[in-house]
Design a protein around this motif. Structure first.
Motif, PDB file in Angstrom:
ATOM      1  N   ARG A  29      69.805 -15.292  22.748  1.00  0.00           N
ATOM      2  CA  ARG A  29      70.720 -16.429  22.849  1.00  0.00           C
ATOM      3  C   ARG A  29      71.664 -16.431  21.648  1.00  0.00           C
ATOM      4  O   ARG A  29      71.233 -16.348  20.498  1.00  0.00           O
ATOM      5  CB  ARG A  29      69.935 -17.730  22.902  1.00  0.00           C
ATOM      6  N   VAL A  30      72.957 -16.547  21.921  1.00  0.00           N
ATOM      7  CA  VAL A  30      73.996 -16.516  20.888  1.00  0.00           C
ATOM      8  C   VAL A  30      74.742 -17.845  20.864  1.00  0.00           C
ATOM      9  O   VAL A  30      75.164 -18.346  21.911  1.00  0.00           O
ATOM     10  CB  VAL A  30      74.999 -15.368  21.145  1.00  0.00           C
ATOM     11  N   MET A  32      78.109 -19.089  19.976  1.00  0.00           N
ATOM     12  CA  MET A  32      79.457 -18.544  19.764  1.00  0.00           C
ATOM     13  C   MET A  32      80.365 -19.699  19.335  1.00  0.00           C
ATOM     14  O   MET A  32      80.541 -20.664  20.083  1.00  0.00           O
ATOM     15  CB  MET A  32      79.962 -17.910  21.062  1.00  0.00           C
ATOM     16  N   SER A  59      81.872 -12.798  25.720  1.00  0.00           N
ATOM     17  CA  SER A  59      80.774 -13.618  26.245  1.00  0.00           C
ATOM     18  C   SER A  59      80.355 -13.148  27.631  1.00  0.00           C
ATOM     19  O   SER A  59      79.150 -13.070  27.945  1.00  0.00           O
ATOM     20  CB  SER A  59      81.190 -15.086  26.285  1.00  0.00           C
ATOM     21  N   VAL A  69      74.851 -17.213  26.285  1.00  0.00           N
ATOM     22  CA  VAL A  69      75.872 -17.548  25.299  1.00  0.00           C
ATOM     23  C   VAL A  69      76.246 -19.019  25.423  1.00  0.00           C
ATOM     24  O   VAL A  69      76.548 -19.499  26.519  1.00  0.00           O
ATOM     25  CB  VAL A  69      77.132 -16.674  25.488  1.00  0.00           C
ATOM     26  N   ILE A  90      76.664 -18.560  30.618  1.00  0.00           N
ATOM     27  CA  ILE A  90      77.629 -18.973  29.599  1.00  0.00           C
ATOM     28  C   ILE A  90      77.995 -20.440  29.806  1.00  0.00           C
ATOM     29  O   ILE A  90      78.434 -20.832  30.888  1.00  0.00           O
ATOM     30  CB  ILE A  90      78.923 -18.143  29.667  1.00  0.00           C
ATOM     31  N   TYR A 131      68.455 -20.433  18.834  1.00  0.00           N
ATOM     32  CA  TYR A 131      69.525 -19.436  18.743  1.00  0.00           C
ATOM     33  C   TYR A 131      69.065 -18.277  17.863  1.00  0.00           C
ATOM     34  O   TYR A 131      68.451 -18.478  16.822  1.00  0.00           O
ATOM     35  CB  TYR A 131      70.808 -20.046  18.153  1.00  0.00           C
TER      36      TYR A 131
END
Length: 445
Positions: A29-30, A32, A59, A69, A90, A131
């Protein structure tokens, strides 16, 4: 919790056991961060540009690799829901901070505390380690990312996109220097980020030479090009669709209307072209596709007035920012796409145009040295003198064999840039940062 968030959490469970996740140091998990401009905005106007395209495309490709994301940005109106699903895996989180509309990018430093709180609140009700990494874009996001990275004890990866010191070294006439506050803010990000992603080798060198960046923490990862939208097409068909004469000598500029992008150079070059060869007036056309930025509508009006003052307003056509399919049609229709910027960290428009088989005439600066293969996919010009630009453009328009050769080279050169490769290599940067952070935790534990 909304159904969208529940769906995202469910997809995270699937991603946690996927092959790709097991191989990338548990990067599932990012967070952004694109604080100052939303990925949902139309590129080409205001503060929306190549960065917006970058965040969306990266993404989407990360999502295809099994990564979830969450994109954080500032809410600019009261109608946008707090959470929007951009694509599978996303979501975009809109953080309320300050007034919705009318807040300029230059005013956002005063909102950084509020924006940081908004990012931290999104994680507060999650399990520890929700995250795995933070990827911030532009220095304002880097300031927020630094706070979150310290709080969550996860790596901060940062992409500058543009550098204040570089922009200030190449200011256009009448442009405003970047403030010292931004220079200082960028330095903090360079000094504290676990990794910095540079678009090109030139940008990496600038980070090292101008900001003292640790070379071991700067990774070069080229942005890509959306080959589903940008590809070769029949110029006659494209011109017919756009209402452009079949025999026109068509020059196209795409970008925000601001001194940095230097569209005025092209208007002046058009005036030079018809002054040298009056016959050209019957077929020459310059299309400027973009919206006002910086000083707003004043810039656009000044550019329109410049065309009138030079007597070429009948040859210059202004059109608003366009979506990718329409842009692709303009690129396919054009003889040349011109990128006269004073500074570019990459030059996404140049790659997109070449992917359509259109040669590019660009300034010999920054990332354009990477995106344009000089003499193969286009030509680079080492100044902004309209007469030199006019001479170079005329030389290509009058040599159709060379244009065809450059068109072939443009297609081949553009194929080197892939968003899938961008995501794969960025994921490697995430993995290395996570690994280093874990080693540090073990050594102090």
């Amino acid at each position: 919790m909304s159904r969208k968030l529940t769906g995202l959490a469910a997809s995270a469970d699937v991603a946690s056991v996927s092959e790709i996740s097991r191989n990338v140091e548990r990067v599932n998990r990012v967070a952004m961060l694109s604080i100052h401009t939303s990925p949902l905005e139309q590129p080409g106007t205001g503060d929306a540009g190549g960065l917006n395209v970058y965040v969306v495309q990266l993404s989407r490709q990360l999502a295809q690799l099994g990564i979830n994301v969450e994109i954080f940005t500032r809410a600019t109106n009261s109608h946008t829901p707090p959470v929007t699903e951009l694509d599978e895996r996303i979501i975009v989180r809109h953080l309320e901070s300050g007034v919705f509309e009318g807040l300029k990018k230059e005013d956002l430093p005063a909102q950084l505390c509020s924006l940081s709180s908004g990012v931290l609140r999104a994680e507060a009700n999650r399990p520890p380690g929700w995250y795995d990494v933070i990827h911030s874009h532009y220095w304002l996001s880097g300031q927020v990312g630094f706070v979150a990275s310290e709080r969550w004890d996860v790596p901060l990866i940062h992409s500058m996109h543009t550098l204040a010191k570089v922009k200030n070294q190449a200011l256009a006439e009448g442009d405003t220097p970047e403030p010292q506050l931004r220079v200082h803010g960028e330095q903090i990000v360079v000094d504290t980020a676990d990794r910095i992603v540079a678009n090109t080798v030139d940008e990496r060198n600038e980070l090292i030479e101008l900001y003292g960046a640790d070379p071991h923490r700067v990774s070069v990862v080229h942005p890509g090009v959306d080959l589903e939208n940008f590809g070769p097409g029949d110029p006659a068909t494209a011109r017919d669709a756009l209402g452009v004469r079949a025999d026109a000598e068509l020059l196209v500029f795409v970008g925000r209307i601001q001194p940095l992008k230097a569209p005025d150079v092209l208007v002046k070059a058009v005036a030079e072209l018809v002054a040298v060869n009056p016959e050209r007036r019957h077929r020459l056309q310059l299309v400027i596709c973009g919206g006002p930025s910086g000083a707003g509508m004043e810039r656009l009006h000044a550019l329109e007035q410049l065309a009138v003052d030079l007597g070429v307003d009948d040859l210059v056509r202004f059109i608003p920012p366009a979506d990718h399919p329409t842009l692709a049609t303009w690129f396919q229709a054009a003889d040349l796409v011109c990128v006269p910027s004073h500074s570019e960290s990459f030059g996404l428009v140049a790659v997109e145009a070449q992917a359509c088989g259109t040669p590019v005439v660009a300034t010999d600066v920054g990332g354009l040295r990477t995106t344009v293969a000089n003499g193969t996919s286009g030509i680079l010009i080492d100044n902004h003198r309209p007469r030199d630009w006019a001479h170079a453009i005329a030389g290509l328009l009058d040599d159709r064999k060379k244009l065809v050769k450059l068109s072939t080279g443009a297609l081949a050169h553009a194929r080197q840039f892939s968003w899938h490769d961008t995501a794969r290599r960025t994921l490697e940067v995430y993995r290395d940062a996570v690994s280093d952070r874990q080693k540090l935790q073990r050594s102090v534990g």
